[in-house]
Design a protein around this motif. Structure first.
Motif, PDB file in Angstrom:
ATOM      1  N   LEU A 219       0.826  -1.205   0.000  1.00 27.26           N
ATOM      2  CA  LEU A 219       0.000   0.000   0.000  1.00 27.26           C
ATOM      3  C   LEU A 219       0.861   1.256   0.000  1.00 27.26           C
ATOM      4  CD1 LEU A 219      -2.819  -1.057   2.502  1.00 27.26           C
ATOM      5  CD2 LEU A 219      -3.135  -0.458   0.092  1.00 27.26           C
ATOM      6  N   PHE A 220       1.973   1.234   0.723  1.00 25.70           N
ATOM      7  CA  PHE A 220       2.881   2.373   0.704  1.00 25.70           C
ATOM      8  C   PHE A 220       3.462   2.588  -0.697  1.00 25.70           C
ATOM      9  CE2 PHE A 220       3.223   2.247   5.424  1.00 25.70           C
ATOM     10  CZ  PHE A 220       3.084   3.610   5.665  1.00 25.70           C
ATOM     11  N   VAL A 221       3.709   1.492  -1.418  1.00 25.82           N
ATOM     12  CA  VAL A 221       4.267   1.598  -2.759  1.00 25.82           C
ATOM     13  C   VAL A 221       3.332   2.356  -3.699  1.00 25.82           C
ATOM     14  CG1 VAL A 221       4.993   0.257  -4.788  1.00 25.82           C
ATOM     15  CG2 VAL A 221       5.693  -0.464  -2.513  1.00 25.82           C
ATOM     16  N   THR A 222       2.015   2.306  -3.446  1.00 22.85           N
ATOM     17  CA  THR A 222       1.063   3.017  -4.308  1.00 22.85           C
ATOM     18  C   THR A 222       1.192   4.527  -4.186  1.00 22.85           C
ATOM     19  OG1 THR A 222      -0.724   3.115  -2.648  1.00 22.85           O
ATOM     20  CG2 THR A 222      -0.591   1.126  -4.027  1.00 22.85           C
ATOM     21  N   GLY A 223       1.878   4.987  -3.130  1.00 21.69           N
ATOM     22  CA  GLY A 223       2.018   6.428  -2.929  1.00 21.69           C
ATOM     23  C   GLY A 223       0.933   7.035  -2.068  1.00 21.69           C
ATOM     24  N   ALA A 224       0.096   6.193  -1.474  1.00 19.27           N
ATOM     25  CA  ALA A 224      -0.983   6.696  -0.615  1.00 19.27           C
ATOM     26  C   ALA A 224      -0.405   7.376   0.625  1.00 19.27           C
ATOM     27  CB  ALA A 224      -1.899   5.545  -0.202  1.00 19.27           C
ATOM     28  N   GLU A 225      -1.150   8.319   1.187  1.00 22.44           N
ATOM     29  CA  GLU A 225      -0.742   8.992   2.402  1.00 22.44           C
ATOM     30  C   GLU A 225      -0.681   7.983   3.568  1.00 22.44           C
ATOM     31  OE1 GLU A 225       0.188  12.104   2.854  1.00 22.44           O
ATOM     32  OE2 GLU A 225      -0.104  12.613   0.736  1.00 22.44           O
ATOM     33  N   PRO A 226       0.238   8.183   4.516  1.00 24.45           N
ATOM     34  CA  PRO A 226       0.352   7.255   5.648  1.00 24.45           C
ATOM     35  C   PRO A 226      -0.966   7.035   6.387  1.00 24.45           C
ATOM     36  CG  PRO A 226       2.253   8.717   5.597  1.00 24.45           C
ATOM     37  CD  PRO A 226       1.307   9.213   4.546  1.00 24.45           C
ATOM     38  N   GLU A 227      -1.758   8.112   6.569  1.00 22.16           N
ATOM     39  CA  GLU A 227      -3.042   7.974   7.267  1.00 22.16           C
ATOM     40  C   GLU A 227      -3.981   7.055   6.483  1.00 22.16           C
ATOM     41  OE1 GLU A 227      -1.589  10.791   6.460  1.00 22.16           O
ATOM     42  OE2 GLU A 227      -1.101  11.807   8.358  1.00 22.16           O
TER      43      GLU A 227
END
Length: 277
Positions: A219-227
């Protein structure tokens, strides 16, 4: 709920040969020390021990041991209204038997109980707001936030009808689509699409820590915000893991990966600044 109503129902189901298990009152989670639906049993002594001490526990029913399928019709979101999906299926001639055992759920949805001898499945949003479950389910007289699961029209599990052939075909992987207005354009599946598919497939209790770690990292790889990643991680844990982790465990996994991602970001920033300089 009448005191010991759950115990009475659990014993009744056990006498009929069904395997049941306890769920913490007001939740769909098993109590500590009970391995969820895998601990389900028809042994009346075990059942009595569970519910005599905790009469307000909710009740779970194991489906696969009895060749049962539940069509779970939810209405959680306007864009995922299961009853609207049922109407669309009806227009295509794909209907569910109205004279089978049906329970109203605590959130205003419906559970259609059907006979099904195929492979175990737990498929979420097969159609918007409709899940297909043949492993386990919550059953009456369970309650969530004071709202009960309850049978409709006085029917019982003795009234269960066979799953219609179109639904069996769907579970077997044969093509059963919406009409063209709901069809998706065929295209090469991209990273996020593969991630969503794997996410919905879920995992079992024995692999849940490693699997959730991988999901959060991707999910982090998608570039989504940490929240956003954290909120999705909590939702994934609740919906797609057989026996969800405690929230504090999810937070620990998330914080560990967040720390790793921040270090990676710092390294990339330093490298990029050197290249630019």
């Amino acid at each position: 709920m009448k005191e010991f109503a759950t115990l009475d129902k659990a014993i009744e189901l056990a006498q009929q040969g069904y395997a049941v298990y306890p769920l913490i009152d007001n939740t769909k989670k098993p109590p500590k020390g009970v391995a969820g639906y895998q601990a389900a049993t028809s042994d009346q002594n075990t059942i009595f021990a569970w519910f005599k001490k905790h009469p307000t526990y909710n009740l779970g029913l194991r489906l696969d041991l009895s060749d049962l399928l539940v069509v779970d019709v939810d209405m959680h979101e306007p864009t995922k209204n299961g009853r609207t999906s049922l109407v669309q299926l009806f227009k295509q001639g794909q209907t569910l038997p109205s004279d089978t055992h049906i329970e109203g759920t605590a959130n205003g949805g419906l559970h259609y109980f059907l006979k099904y001898a195929g492979a175990k499945v737990r498929k979420v949003d097969v159609w918007p707001g409709i899940d297909l479950l043949s492993d386990f389910t919550v059953i009456a007289p369970s309650e969530i936030n004071g709202k009960p699961y309850e049978p409709l029209d006085g029917r019982t599990l003795a009234d269960i009808k066979p799953a219609p052939q179109w639904l069996v075909d769907k579970l077997a992987g044969q093509k059963v689509n919406w009409t063209s207005e709901y069809a998706c354009t065929t295209h090469q599946k991209k990273y996020t699409g593969r991630l969503l598919d794997e996410m919905v497939t879920g995992t079992t209790q024995g692999n849940r820590n490693d699997w959730l770690t991988k999901m959060i990292g991707r999910l982090f790889v998608t570039g989504a915000e940490p929240e956003t990643v954290y909120e999705l991680a909590c939702s994934i844990n609740e919906r797609f893991i057989d026996q969800p982790l405690e929230t504090k465990e999810v937070t620990t996994i998330y914080n560990s990966i967040l720390k790793r991602e921040m270090k990676r970001f710092e390294r990339n920033s330093i490298r990029n600044s050197r290249i630019a300089g």
